[in-house]
Design a protein around this motif. Structure first.
Motif, short mmCIF file in Angstrom:
data_model
loop_
_atom_site.label_atom_id
_atom_site.label_comp_id
_atom_site.label_asym_id
_atom_site.label_seq_id
_atom_site.Cartn_x
_atom_site.Cartn_y
_atom_site.Cartn_z
N PHE A 23 0.80 -1.22 0.00
CA PHE A 23 0.00 0.00 0.00
C PHE A 23 0.83 1.27 0.00
O PHE A 23 0.27 2.37 -0.13
N HIS A 24 2.15 1.18 0.14
CA HIS A 24 2.98 2.39 0.15
C HIS A 24 4.12 2.31 -0.85
O HIS A 24 4.19 3.09 -1.81
N SER A 25 5.02 1.37 -0.66
CA SER A 25 6.23 1.31 -1.48
C SER A 25 5.91 0.99 -2.94
O SER A 25 6.43 1.66 -3.86
N TYR A 26 5.07 -0.02 -3.17
CA TYR A 26 4.75 -0.41 -4.55
C TYR A 26 4.05 0.71 -5.32
O TYR A 26 4.44 1.02 -6.45
N LEU A 29 6.70 3.36 -6.18
CA LEU A 29 7.58 2.91 -7.27
C LEU A 29 6.84 2.89 -8.61
O LEU A 29 7.41 3.24 -9.65
N GLN A 30 5.58 2.50 -8.57
CA GLN A 30 4.77 2.49 -9.79
C GLN A 30 4.58 3.90 -10.33
O GLN A 30 4.65 4.14 -11.54
N GLY A 31 4.36 4.86 -9.42
CA GLY A 31 4.22 6.26 -9.84
C GLY A 31 5.48 6.79 -10.46
O GLY A 31 5.45 7.54 -11.45
N ILE A 32 6.64 6.44 -9.88
CA ILE A 32 7.92 6.87 -10.44
C ILE A 32 8.11 6.29 -11.83
O ILE A 32 8.56 6.99 -12.76
N GLY A 254 -6.62 13.54 -16.68
CA GLY A 254 -5.94 12.65 -17.61
C GLY A 254 -4.46 12.91 -17.74
O GLY A 254 -3.86 12.63 -18.79
N GLU A 255 -3.83 13.46 -16.68
CA GLU A 255 -2.39 13.77 -16.71
C GLU A 255 -1.65 12.91 -15.69
O GLU A 255 -0.77 13.40 -14.97
N PHE A 256 -1.98 11.66 -15.63
CA PHE A 256 -1.43 10.80 -14.58
C PHE A 256 0.09 10.77 -14.62
O PHE A 256 0.75 10.97 -13.59
N ALA A 257 0.67 10.52 -15.77
CA ALA A 257 2.12 10.42 -15.88
C ALA A 257 2.78 11.77 -15.62
O ALA A 257 3.80 11.85 -14.92
N TYR A 258 2.20 12.82 -16.20
CA TYR A 258 2.77 14.16 -16.03
C TYR A 258 2.75 14.60 -14.57
O TYR A 258 3.75 15.11 -14.05
N GLN A 259 1.62 14.38 -13.89
CA GLN A 259 1.53 14.77 -12.49
C GLN A 259 2.33 13.83 -11.59
O GLN A 259 2.74 14.21 -10.50
N SER A 260 2.58 12.59 -12.06
CA SER A 260 3.48 11.70 -11.32
C SER A 260 4.89 12.28 -11.32
O SER A 260 5.59 12.24 -10.29
#
Length: 288
Positions: A23-26, A29-32, A254-260
């Motif tokens: 619930f935290h690390s994964y 890391l997925q967002g990065i 719809g800016e998931f990657a950009y805001q990540s």
């Protein structure tokens, strides 16, 4: 006996570590990972390298949000620590009902931030203007949350009012560690109130001041709930913080990657600011 102890240790720690990772690390890391893609939060995606990171520094809305967030965080941090220290010194004195007053001052900290935000939204929108009109005070007759130039002041008032409680408790913990003999000796030497504060009180609670400053700035840099409840980032985008921008762009725009990528940058900024602040204040502790 040792084997059973190790088994109990594993039974208690492994599930906790697994839950923390899931619930935290994964997710982090997925967002990065997604920050290096053009993922919109749904559908297919492609790797784009550092394009999202470069675009953040060219986004006027993001830069405006950074400017507002740092202005809000710096001003709120200074006000919170000044008020907290004053209140803590007052509550630490031998006044009547000082224990009851401590409990009352801590109440704001246990209230929901969103509920407090909605309550103050009503106060600034209806209650305060009505009273101001009745008293003929034109400066307060309008809702400050509806003004692009003044809305941030309302958010600061609410954030500081609620944050003072926790910081006061920390300062009280530091004040009770100061021996009364030091103040008695200072009084014999003719030291006044200010001399006692700068020569005894403040140096003795320097470590608590460091903790409060670092935690306050970090928390205010991540401001979200007060803004969501009171202004929603408006009027326009005048009170839009980085956290709110990341949330809206990532989950609604719809800016998931950009805001990540924006979130990664902001995380690094908060870490750098906190480390610099911590080292500087700790150096000041030694000098005192």
């Amino acid at each position: 006996m040792k084997k059973s102890g190790n088994k109990a240790f594993l039974i208690m720690t492994v599930p906790a570590l697994a839950l923390f990772f899931i619930f935290h690390s994964y997710p982090a890391l997925q967002g990065i990972f997604y920050s290096f893609t053009n993922y919109k939060g749904y559908g297919d995606w492609d790797l784009v390298g550092f394009k999202n990171y470069l675009n953040v520094f060219q986004d006027e809305r993001a830069l405006q949000a950074y400017g507002f967030t740092f202005k809000f965080a710096i001003i709120s941090t200074l006000l919170v620590n000044v008020f907290s220290l004053v209140v803590a010194i007052g509550l630490n004195s031998k006044i009547k009902l000082h224990k009851t007053l401590r409990a009352l001052y801590f109440l704001p900290n246990i209230l929901s931030i969103l509920i407090v935000g909605y309550i103050f939204n009503f106060i600034f929108t209806y209650f305060l203007p009505d009273i101001a009109k009745g008293l003929g005070i034109q400066a307060l007759a309008e809702n400050i949350l509806g003004s692009p130039d003044l809305a941030w002041i309302g958010i600061v008032i609410v954030a500081v009012w609620q944050a003072v409680a926790f910081n006061t408790i920390l300062y009280l913990a530091g004040l009770v560690t100061i021996p009364d003999d030091l103040y008695e000796a200072a009084s014999i030497d003719g030291a006044g109130v200010w001399r006692k504060f700068w020569s005894i009180t403040f140096p003795m609670i320097a470590a608590f001041f460091t903790i409060n400053m670092v935690l306050s700035l970090k928390n205010f840099l991540m401001v979200f709930d007060q803004i969501m409840a009171m202004t929603g980032g408006g009027p326009g985008t005048s009170t839009e913080s980085i956290s709110l921008l990341i949330f809206r762009g990532g989950f609604e725009g719809g800016e998931f990657a950009y805001q990540s990528a924006n979130a990664v940058i902001y995380f690094l900024i908060i870490v750098i600011v906190s480390v610099i602040q911590l080292r500087y204040l700790q150096r000041r502790e030694v000098e005192m």
